[in-house]
Structures are given as structure tokens and as C-alpha cells.
Design a protein around this motif. Structure first.
Motif, PDB file in Angstrom:
ATOM      1  N   THR A  34     -12.029  -6.278  -7.851  1.00 48.51           N
ATOM      2  CA  THR A  34     -10.988  -5.445  -7.781  1.00 48.51           C
ATOM      3  C   THR A  34      -9.517  -6.152  -8.951  1.00 48.51           C
ATOM      4  N   HIS A  35      -8.382  -5.313  -9.676  1.00 49.35           N
ATOM      5  CA  HIS A  35      -7.200  -5.841 -10.399  1.00 49.35           C
ATOM      6  C   HIS A  35      -6.550  -5.228 -10.358  1.00 49.35           C
ATOM      7  N   ALA A  59      -5.043  -0.859 -10.498  1.00 48.44           N
ATOM      8  CA  ALA A  59      -3.511  -0.504 -10.131  1.00 48.44           C
ATOM      9  C   ALA A  59      -2.609  -1.028 -11.099  1.00 48.44           C
ATOM     10  N   ILE A  60      -1.561  -0.861 -11.110  1.00 51.16           N
ATOM     11  CA  ILE A  60       0.160  -1.459 -11.729  1.00 51.16           C
ATOM     12  C   ILE A  60       0.933  -1.748 -10.295  1.00 51.16           C
ATOM     13  N   TRP A  61       0.936  -2.591 -10.135  1.00 49.50           N
ATOM     14  CA  TRP A  61       2.233  -1.981  -8.644  1.00 49.50           C
ATOM     15  C   TRP A  61       3.811  -2.897  -8.965  1.00 49.50           C
ATOM     16  N   ILE A  62       4.762  -2.458  -9.672  1.00 51.51           N
ATOM     17  CA  ILE A  62       6.263  -2.692  -9.698  1.00 51.51           C
ATOM     18  C   ILE A  62       7.704  -2.776  -8.648  1.00 51.51           C
ATOM     19  N   LEU A  93      -0.393   3.496 -10.866  1.00 55.11           N
ATOM     20  CA  LEU A  93       0.937   2.854 -11.177  1.00 55.11           C
ATOM     21  C   LEU A  93       1.745   3.292  -9.682  1.00 55.11           C
ATOM     22  N   PHE A  94       2.479   1.935  -8.795  1.00 55.84           N
ATOM     23  CA  PHE A  94       3.096   2.459  -8.629  1.00 55.84           C
ATOM     24  C   PHE A  94       4.672   1.655  -8.696  1.00 55.84           C
ATOM     25  N   ARG A 132      -4.562   2.546  -0.148  1.00 56.40           N
ATOM     26  CA  ARG A 132      -5.713   1.480  -0.315  1.00 56.40           C
ATOM     27  C   ARG A 132      -6.247   1.442  -2.426  1.00 56.40           C
ATOM     28  N   VAL A 133      -6.371   0.502  -2.342  1.00 48.11           N
ATOM     29  CA  VAL A 133      -6.739  -0.219  -3.918  1.00 48.11           C
ATOM     30  C   VAL A 133      -7.770  -1.189  -4.063  1.00 48.11           C
TER      31      VAL A 133
END
Length: 255
Positions: A34-35, A59-62, A93-94, A132-133
Motif C-alpha cells: 500500500t502506498h 490513494a492521495i490524501w490532501i 483522492l481524499f 480504509r486504504v
């Protein structure tokens, strides 16, 4: 999660613009296969590719939409759709409310809205948002930065990492960071001008938040240009008795 380490890799930590050897805020959180790209400040996309391709991200989290935390989403969009990357599906994308429209505003050059949703599967954050990712559970809390802004807690098995994003000291961050193994906390040198609300931690604030939360380790980041990393670490250590490190670009920390 497999036996592979729960790891934080620093892509960049400069503010408010990149230096010659340090991109703006950006991190890679990895565990097993997981990345997650955490904040996409200016220059971090280039560093990210030393470790994973865009199509290898889960995923990307901002944290918030200031450019030193989100600007490289614009070039990531072009990379995801128009280059050598083949996405099996849009990248989750969160981000704060309105993030999709903000991206589209910058990317649209004709009467037709750019298809940001073809690159990113957007989920807007709210206080208490959980996701959950892969190997990780992510819990996001609203924090005090003068605009919609969030901190996040990553948990995998019995280990935890909390990232403050940009925020003044606040009860929600302290609660989110309670008993975490690692707190990655901003330590900007600037104090708010008289009469204005605070929107950042000082190094001393970072140490105090880590102490109040009972964090196992503090990593200071987002250190402003008028303070050296060594000074930030030393000042944070006056308020926190545990290990204190600086988020130097390229540094990797096991959680």
C-alpha cells in the motif's frame, strides 16, 4: 499488512515555496503493498517517482488547498491521463470540500470542463472522516488553519502515525494524536501578528502537542525559512522529552 515496514518517506518539507534541494510539503506513507501520497506540494511529484509511479498509488490524501500542499496535483493530472501512465481506475483522492472544482478551475482551458474525475476518484473530507486504504485505516479531523484543513491518523495493526497538516494548536489534533507512535507535526517559525488568529504551530507548540498527546516520537516539518531544522528540533525538544527529528527531504522513518 505483511511483514514489510510501516514507513514514512519525506518527499519535501519546505514552506512557503521549494528551496533548491527541498520540495514543499509531501510524504509517502507505505506499508506492505500500500502506498499513499500525503500532500502534493510543489516539487513532490518528481520525488514521489523515486519510489512509486502514479499508477502504483493506492490513494492521495490532501490536508488543505494552499499551493505548498496541493499544487502538484495539477501536473499529476496530466501525468495520469496524458503520458506514460495507464490507470486501471481513477486514483482515490481524499481532500477538503471543493477540491475537484478547484482543480477543474485551474485545468480547464476551453468551454469544456477538464475531466478531473477521470484521473481522481474524489472523496471530500469532513471532521471524523474514516477510510480504509489497503493496509491502512485513515481517520481525518478538522483543524485550525483559517480555511478548511485536516489532520490525519494512519493506523495499521498496532502502529500509528499522525500528520498535523497545517494548523494552530487545537484540541482535535491533540486528541487525534493520542498515544500515536509517531507525530509528524508542522513547526513553522512564524507567530501570528497581534490581533490575528494563529494558523500554525511553532516548534515549541509542536513539542507541547506531542507531550500532551503522549506521542512516542515527534518529527517536525514545514519549518519556515527563518529557522534552521536544528533550531526547530532544539526548540521542540524543550517541551517534549521523547525523540525529536526533522523531516529532511529523502529521510525515511519506520513507524
Amino acid at each position: 499488512m505483511t511483514g514489510d515496514p510501516f514507513r514514512l518517506t519525506v518527499l519535501g518539507s519546505a514552506t512557503p515555496y521549494p528551496s533548491v534541494d527541498n520540495p514543499c510539503s509531501g510524504y509517502l506513507v507505505s506499508g506492505g503493498r500500500t502506498h499513499i501520497w500525503v500532500d502534493a506540494g510543489t516539487g513532490t511529484l518528481a520525488r514521489l517517482q523515486r519510489y512509486v509511479r502514479l499508477d502504483e498509488l493506492d490513494a492521495i490524501w490532501i490536508s488543505h488547498l494552499h499551493a505548498d500542499h496541493s499544487a502538484d496535483l495539477l501536473t499529476a493530472y496530466y501525468g495520469a491521463l496524458f503520458a506514460d501512465v495507464q490507470l486501471a481506475a481513477p486514483i482515490p483522492l481524499f481532500g477538503p470540500p471543493g477540491i475537484a472544482d478547484r482543480l477543474a478551475h485551474f485545468l480547464t482551458n476551453t468551454a469544456t470542463r477538464s475531466p478531473v474525475e477521470s484521473a481522481f476518484a474524489v472523496q471530500e473530507l469532513h471532521d471524523g472522516h474514516r477510510a480504509r486504504v489497503g493496509a491502512f485505516t485513515l481517520t481525518s479531523r478538522a483543524v485550525a488553519h483559517g480555511i478548511p484543513a485536516f489532520a490525519v491518523r494512519f493506523e495499521a495493526r498496532d502502529r500509528s502515525l499522525v500528520y498535523s497538516g497545517d494548523t494552530a494548536p487545537c484540541a482535535t489534533l491533540t486528541k487525534l494524536a493520542e498515544a500515536c507512535d509517531v507525530l509528524l507535526c508542522e513547526a513553522d517559525s512564524a507567530q501570528a501578528p497581534a490581533g490575528e488568529d494563529r494558523v500554525h504551530h511553532t516548534p515549541e507548540d509542536a513539542g507541547e502537542t506531542a507531550r500532551a498527546a503522549g506521542a512516542g516520537r515527534l518529527i517536525v516539518t514545514h519549518v519556515g525559512p527563518f529557522l534552521t531544522p536544528e533550531e526547530a528540533v532544539a526548540r521542540a525538544a524543550t517541551r517534549f522529552d521523547g525523540p525529536v527529528d526533522h523531516a529532511a527531504p529523502g529521510a525515511a522513518f519506520s513507524v
